[in-house]
Design a protein around this motif. Structure first.
Motif, PDB file in Angstrom:
ATOM      1  N   LEU A  83     -71.216  56.128 -14.573  1.00  0.00           N
ATOM      2  CA  LEU A  83     -69.986  55.423 -14.919  1.00  0.00           C
ATOM      3  C   LEU A  83     -69.018  56.337 -15.661  1.00  0.00           C
ATOM      4  O   LEU A  83     -67.834  56.423 -15.316  1.00  0.00           O
ATOM      5  CB  LEU A  83     -70.320  54.202 -15.780  1.00  0.00           C
ATOM      6  CG  LEU A  83     -69.123  53.441 -16.356  1.00  0.00           C
ATOM      7  CD1 LEU A  83     -68.323  52.789 -15.245  1.00  0.00           C
ATOM      8  CD2 LEU A  83     -69.595  52.396 -17.360  1.00  0.00           C
ATOM      9  N   PHE A  84     -69.512  57.039 -16.653  1.00  0.00           N
ATOM     10  CA  PHE A  84     -68.622  57.854 -17.459  1.00  0.00           C
ATOM     11  C   PHE A  84     -68.296  59.188 -16.806  1.00  0.00           C
ATOM     12  O   PHE A  84     -67.310  59.830 -17.177  1.00  0.00           O
ATOM     13  CB  PHE A  84     -69.201  58.059 -18.853  1.00  0.00           C
ATOM     14  CG  PHE A  84     -69.095  56.832 -19.695  1.00  0.00           C
ATOM     15  CD1 PHE A  84     -67.908  56.510 -20.309  1.00  0.00           C
ATOM     16  CD2 PHE A  84     -70.164  55.976 -19.838  1.00  0.00           C
ATOM     17  CE1 PHE A  84     -67.782  55.370 -21.061  1.00  0.00           C
ATOM     18  CE2 PHE A  84     -70.060  54.822 -20.592  1.00  0.00           C
ATOM     19  CZ  PHE A  84     -68.860  54.513 -21.213  1.00  0.00           C
ATOM     20  N   ALA A  85     -69.088  59.597 -15.839  1.00  0.00           N
ATOM     21  CA  ALA A  85     -68.744  60.805 -15.087  1.00  0.00           C
ATOM     22  C   ALA A  85     -67.810  60.504 -13.925  1.00  0.00           C
ATOM     23  O   ALA A  85     -67.184  61.428 -13.388  1.00  0.00           O
ATOM     24  CB  ALA A  85     -70.013  61.476 -14.566  1.00  0.00           C
ATOM     25  N   SER A  86     -67.705  59.234 -13.514  1.00  0.00           N
ATOM     26  CA  SER A  86     -66.935  58.903 -12.317  1.00  0.00           C
ATOM     27  C   SER A  86     -65.472  59.288 -12.455  1.00  0.00           C
ATOM     28  O   SER A  86     -64.847  59.734 -11.481  1.00  0.00           O
ATOM     29  CB  SER A  86     -67.065  57.401 -12.015  1.00  0.00           C
ATOM     30  OG  SER A  86     -66.555  56.618 -13.090  1.00  0.00           O
ATOM     31  N   LYS A  87     -64.902  59.128 -13.651  1.00  0.00           N
ATOM     32  CA  LYS A  87     -63.503  59.511 -13.842  1.00  0.00           C
ATOM     33  C   LYS A  87     -63.303  60.991 -13.562  1.00  0.00           C
ATOM     34  O   LYS A  87     -62.415  61.390 -12.812  1.00  0.00           O
ATOM     35  CB  LYS A  87     -63.047  59.175 -15.265  1.00  0.00           C
ATOM     36  CG  LYS A  87     -61.650  59.717 -15.594  1.00  0.00           C
ATOM     37  CD  LYS A  87     -61.329  59.562 -17.059  1.00  0.00           C
ATOM     38  CE  LYS A  87     -59.918  60.076 -17.373  1.00  0.00           C
ATOM     39  NZ  LYS A  87     -59.795  61.538 -17.208  1.00  0.00           N
ATOM     40  N   VAL A 117     -50.765  53.956 -11.974  1.00  0.00           N
ATOM     41  CA  VAL A 117     -52.192  53.801 -11.670  1.00  0.00           C
ATOM     42  C   VAL A 117     -52.995  53.596 -12.952  1.00  0.00           C
ATOM     43  O   VAL A 117     -53.933  52.789 -12.989  1.00  0.00           O
ATOM     44  CB  VAL A 117     -52.703  55.026 -10.880  1.00  0.00           C
ATOM     45  CG1 VAL A 117     -54.209  54.925 -10.659  1.00  0.00           C
ATOM     46  CG2 VAL A 117     -51.989  55.133  -9.534  1.00  0.00           C
ATOM     47  N   MET A 118     -52.629  54.301 -14.011  1.00  0.00           N
ATOM     48  CA  MET A 118     -53.311  54.104 -15.287  1.00  0.00           C
ATOM     49  C   MET A 118     -53.103  52.689 -15.812  1.00  0.00           C
ATOM     50  O   MET A 118     -54.003  52.097 -16.421  1.00  0.00           O
ATOM     51  CB  MET A 118     -52.825  55.135 -16.304  1.00  0.00           C
ATOM     52  CG  MET A 118     -53.359  56.536 -16.061  1.00  0.00           C
ATOM     53  SD  MET A 118     -52.572  57.788 -17.099  1.00  0.00           S
ATOM     54  CE  MET A 118     -52.902  57.165 -18.730  1.00  0.00           C
ATOM     55  N   ALA A 132     -69.641  46.709 -11.357  1.00  0.00           N
ATOM     56  CA  ALA A 132     -68.883  47.204 -10.213  1.00  0.00           C
ATOM     57  C   ALA A 132     -67.396  47.280 -10.528  1.00  0.00           C
ATOM     58  O   ALA A 132     -66.719  48.268 -10.197  1.00  0.00           O
ATOM     59  CB  ALA A 132     -69.126  46.310  -8.998  1.00  0.00           C
ATOM     60  N   THR A 133     -66.866  46.242 -11.191  1.00  0.00           N
ATOM     61  CA  THR A 133     -65.446  46.256 -11.553  1.00  0.00           C
ATOM     62  C   THR A 133     -65.153  47.334 -12.585  1.00  0.00           C
ATOM     63  O   THR A 133     -64.128  48.014 -12.532  1.00  0.00           O
ATOM     64  CB  THR A 133     -65.032  44.882 -12.106  1.00  0.00           C
ATOM     65  OG1 THR A 133     -65.425  43.858 -11.196  1.00  0.00           O
ATOM     66  CG2 THR A 133     -63.522  44.813 -12.299  1.00  0.00           C
ATOM     67  N   LEU A 134     -66.066  47.504 -13.531  1.00  0.00           N
ATOM     68  CA  LEU A 134     -65.896  48.542 -14.532  1.00  0.00           C
ATOM     69  C   LEU A 134     -65.902  49.930 -13.897  1.00  0.00           C
ATOM     70  O   LEU A 134     -65.104  50.802 -14.252  1.00  0.00           O
ATOM     71  CB  LEU A 134     -67.001  48.429 -15.579  1.00  0.00           C
ATOM     72  CG  LEU A 134     -66.818  49.200 -16.890  1.00  0.00           C
ATOM     73  CD1 LEU A 134     -65.625  48.662 -17.650  1.00  0.00           C
ATOM     74  CD2 LEU A 134     -68.082  49.117 -17.727  1.00  0.00           C
ATOM     75  N   PHE A 135     -66.792  50.126 -12.933  1.00  0.00           N
ATOM     76  CA  PHE A 135     -66.850  51.409 -12.234  1.00  0.00           C
ATOM     77  C   PHE A 135     -65.563  51.652 -11.446  1.00  0.00           C
ATOM     78  O   PHE A 135     -65.036  52.775 -11.422  1.00  0.00           O
ATOM     79  CB  PHE A 135     -68.053  51.423 -11.285  1.00  0.00           C
ATOM     80  CG  PHE A 135     -68.244  52.711 -10.546  1.00  0.00           C
ATOM     81  CD1 PHE A 135     -68.956  53.751 -11.117  1.00  0.00           C
ATOM     82  CD2 PHE A 135     -67.699  52.894  -9.289  1.00  0.00           C
ATOM     83  CE1 PHE A 135     -69.130  54.947 -10.445  1.00  0.00           C
ATOM     84  CE2 PHE A 135     -67.865  54.075  -8.600  1.00  0.00           C
ATOM     85  CZ  PHE A 135     -68.585  55.110  -9.185  1.00  0.00           C
ATOM     86  N   ALA A 136     -65.034  50.604 -10.813  1.00  0.00           N
ATOM     87  CA  ALA A 136     -63.781  50.747 -10.067  1.00  0.00           C
ATOM     88  C   ALA A 136     -62.628  51.103 -10.999  1.00  0.00           C
ATOM     89  O   ALA A 136     -61.793  51.958 -10.677  1.00  0.00           O
ATOM     90  CB  ALA A 136     -63.485  49.453  -9.307  1.00  0.00           C
ATOM     91  N   ALA A 137     -62.584  50.452 -12.165  1.00  0.00           N
ATOM     92  CA  ALA A 137     -61.527  50.752 -13.130  1.00  0.00           C
ATOM     93  C   ALA A 137     -61.644  52.178 -13.634  1.00  0.00           C
ATOM     94  O   ALA A 137     -60.639  52.882 -13.800  1.00  0.00           O
ATOM     95  CB  ALA A 137     -61.592  49.765 -14.293  1.00  0.00           C
ATOM     96  N   ARG A 138     -62.872  52.620 -13.893  1.00  0.00           N
ATOM     97  CA  ARG A 138     -63.082  53.979 -14.376  1.00  0.00           C
ATOM     98  C   ARG A 138     -62.655  55.005 -13.341  1.00  0.00           C
ATOM     99  O   ARG A 138     -62.000  56.004 -13.654  1.00  0.00           O
ATOM    100  CB  ARG A 138     -64.565  54.158 -14.705  1.00  0.00           C
ATOM    101  CG  ARG A 138     -64.883  55.416 -15.479  1.00  0.00           C
ATOM    102  CD  ARG A 138     -64.299  55.332 -16.850  1.00  0.00           C
ATOM    103  NE  ARG A 138     -64.894  56.295 -17.751  1.00  0.00           N
ATOM    104  CZ  ARG A 138     -64.600  56.392 -19.020  1.00  0.00           C
ATOM    105  NH1 ARG A 138     -63.716  55.570 -19.543  1.00  0.00           N
ATOM    106  NH2 ARG A 138     -65.155  57.287 -19.795  1.00  0.00           N
ATOM    107  N   LEU A 140     -60.493  54.479 -10.918  1.00  0.00           N
ATOM    108  CA  LEU A 140     -59.046  54.377 -10.786  1.00  0.00           C
ATOM    109  C   LEU A 140     -58.339  55.157 -11.884  1.00  0.00           C
ATOM    110  O   LEU A 140     -57.295  55.774 -11.651  1.00  0.00           O
ATOM    111  CB  LEU A 140     -58.639  52.903 -10.839  1.00  0.00           C
ATOM    112  CG  LEU A 140     -57.221  52.540 -10.381  1.00  0.00           C
ATOM    113  CD1 LEU A 140     -57.026  52.895  -8.919  1.00  0.00           C
ATOM    114  CD2 LEU A 140     -56.964  51.053 -10.602  1.00  0.00           C
ATOM    115  N   GLN A 141     -58.914  55.180 -13.080  1.00  0.00           N
ATOM    116  CA  GLN A 141     -58.328  55.980 -14.150  1.00  0.00           C
ATOM    117  C   GLN A 141     -58.345  57.466 -13.796  1.00  0.00           C
ATOM    118  O   GLN A 141     -57.416  58.208 -14.097  1.00  0.00           O
ATOM    119  CB  GLN A 141     -59.074  55.752 -15.459  1.00  0.00           C
ATOM    120  CG  GLN A 141     -58.430  56.468 -16.642  1.00  0.00           C
ATOM    121  CD  GLN A 141     -59.337  56.588 -17.846  1.00  0.00           C
ATOM    122  OE1 GLN A 141     -60.449  56.050 -17.850  1.00  0.00           O
ATOM    123  NE2 GLN A 141     -58.885  57.295 -18.862  1.00  0.00           N
ATOM    124  N   GLY A 142     -59.432  57.921 -13.148  1.00  0.00           N
ATOM    125  CA  GLY A 142     -59.484  59.314 -12.726  1.00  0.00           C
ATOM    126  C   GLY A 142     -58.389  59.655 -11.736  1.00  0.00           C
ATOM    127  O   GLY A 142     -57.797  60.746 -11.787  1.00  0.00           O
TER     128      GLY A 142
END
Length: 458
Positions: A83-87, A117-118, A132-138, A140-142
């Motif tokens: 999760l935290f590496a996805s960005k 986008v941010m 899943a939503t949290l991962f998508a948001a993370r 999307l921040q990237g």
């Protein structure tokens, strides 16, 4: 007017970088909710609830990934690490495309798109109810960061074309990045405790909207028509094989590895080795903000007085990082561990503040003075470290040990420091092929050249 405008644009960029890093860190207090939900606890954990063995009410990124290996027998720790590496991973993949696009269309439109986008990412964080939503948001921040961060830094380099103003402006941006990373967890924790988990994200979303509106007022994309005659920037693949740029990119990646690898591992080590309390773990990185700002200030002043020693400031910073990394495992209490962490952040400030302006100078003298792709390379260097940190660092600690991890990172920095000698003669290069030199020698030959000449006169 041009000088006042560029100062306001610097404010816009600094706010964008501040928002990006605050969004990166403000998620810390809500992690227990998602951990509890994944465990079937209904997502009712509070800001101080444990997350895989880690307290999450503190003030640094080291609290994000939980203990390695998983103590509960499932894949929660892997999920948190991913999760935290996805960005950083998505940002790493998008940066080559964003750098090329910025070179083609200018800096303002990609910066505005990145802010948009941010905003979507922040709003998604506010209303996320599952992993899943949290991962998508993370992720999307990237995507937004790949455009906003790169375009913002490139815009600063373009508007502040001469030293030492460029170093001061980039140093201010670096200070905002540091402040955002350190201020976000207390900001998010307090609002989460007293107003709910949505409020911190909604506040950041509102600031994002205001920043975008300010950018539209100051420099509306396509408003001047100058980009129609903007010179074609050097392709990113050609910049990557430039040996001088490659040396700088390698230094930026190497110097950030200790920070990226310590953040997900030092909390567990402090608890196991010195019995650190929750508040000590939470405040681990907070004192390091001050030496980071001091490092930025010192480097800017030294660069103004002795600009030919930029390579030396970077090499000195890497040596300090290497020595500080090796000292971390020898610490036995909270007061002792603060000292090497401050040394690491001070060294990173030296390296970043010295070498980011060097990238712009290399583009000026060896290529075309368009900065999107070269700062996309810089962003890739950062993302390499922060993409690997949450996933790889814990596994290295598990298989080899925390002391070996730090000794390896310290040795890598110490060995890389002499490589910066390769940049020793960069300041003596003549900008014979740069767009800026052509403007100064031949005079304006079109709308873009005329505007750039007027900006430099202003």
């Amino acid at each position: 007017e041009a000088r006042r405008q560029r100062r306001l644009l610097l404010v816009v960029v600094c706010v964008a970088l501040l928002l990006d890093n605050m969004l990166y860190m403000v998620i810390v207090p809500i992690i227990p909710d998602y951990i509890a939900a994944m465990r079937g606890g209904g997502g009712t954990a509070g800001p101080s609830a444990p997350a895989g063995g880690n307290g999450s009410g503190g003030g640094n990124r080291s609290l994000l990934p939980a203990r390695y290996p998983p103590t509960s027998g499932d894949n929660e720790d892997v999920q948190i690490g991913v999760l935290f590496a996805s960005k950083a991973i998505l940002q790493l993949l998008v940066n080559p495309l964003s750098g090329t696009l910025i070179d083609r269309v200018g800096y303002e439109a990609p910066l505005l798109a990145g802010l948009a986008v941010m905003f979507l990412s922040t709003a998604t964080f506010a209303f996320a109810e599952n992993y899943a939503t949290l991962f998508a948001a993370r992720s999307l921040q990237g995507l937004g960061s790949a455009f906003a961060d790169t375009a913002g830094i490139a815009l600063i380099a373009d508007r502040y074309a001469e030293e030492p103003a460029r170093s001061r402006a980039l140093g201010t941006a670096l200070a905002c990045i540091s402040f955002g990373s350190l201020a976000a967890p207390p900001f998010g924790g307090v609002l989460y405790e007293f107003a709910g988990k949505r409020v911190p994200f909604l506040v950041l979303a509102c600031v994002c909207v205001l920043d975008g509106l300010m950018l539209l007022v100051l420099a509306p994309p396509g408003g001047t028509g100058a980009r129609a005659n903007m010179p074609v920037g050097t392709p990113i693949h050609r910049l990557m094989i430039d040996p001088y740029i490659a040396v700088v990119a390698g230094a930026l990646a190497t110097c950030n590895i200790p920070l990226a690898f310590l953040e997900p591992t030092i909390a567990n080590w402090m608890k196991d080795s010195m019995g650190a309390s929750e508040w000590e773990v939470g405040l681990t990185w907070l004192p390091a903000f001050f030496p980071h700002v001091l490092g930025v200030y010192v480097t800017v002043r030294l660069a103004a007085a002795y600009p030919h020693l930029q390579w030396f400031y970077g090499a000195l910073g890497m040596a300090i990082i290497g020595a500080s990394s090796c000292l971390v495992p020898a610490c036995r209490n909270f007061g002792q561990v603060i000292i090497p962490l401050c040394g690491i952040c001070f060294g990173i400030a030296l390296v970043d503040t010295a070498l980011l302006p060097t990238l712009a100078f290399l583009v000026d003298v060896r290529h075309v003075s368009v900065y999107g792709s070269v700062y996309a390379i810089a962003d890739i260097s950062y993302c390499v470290a922060y993409a690997l940190g949450p996933i790889v660092a814990g596994q290295i600690v598990h298989t080899m040990g925390f002391a070996q991890l730090n000794l390896g990172m310290g040795l890598a920095n110490v060995l890389y420091a002499p490589v910066l000698l390769f940049l020793k003669n960069v300041c003596q290069m003549k900008p014979s092929h740069s767009e800026r030199n052509i403007l100064l020698e031949e005079g304006p030959k079109g709308l873009y050249d005329t505007i750039k000449m007027e900006e430099r006169k202003g």
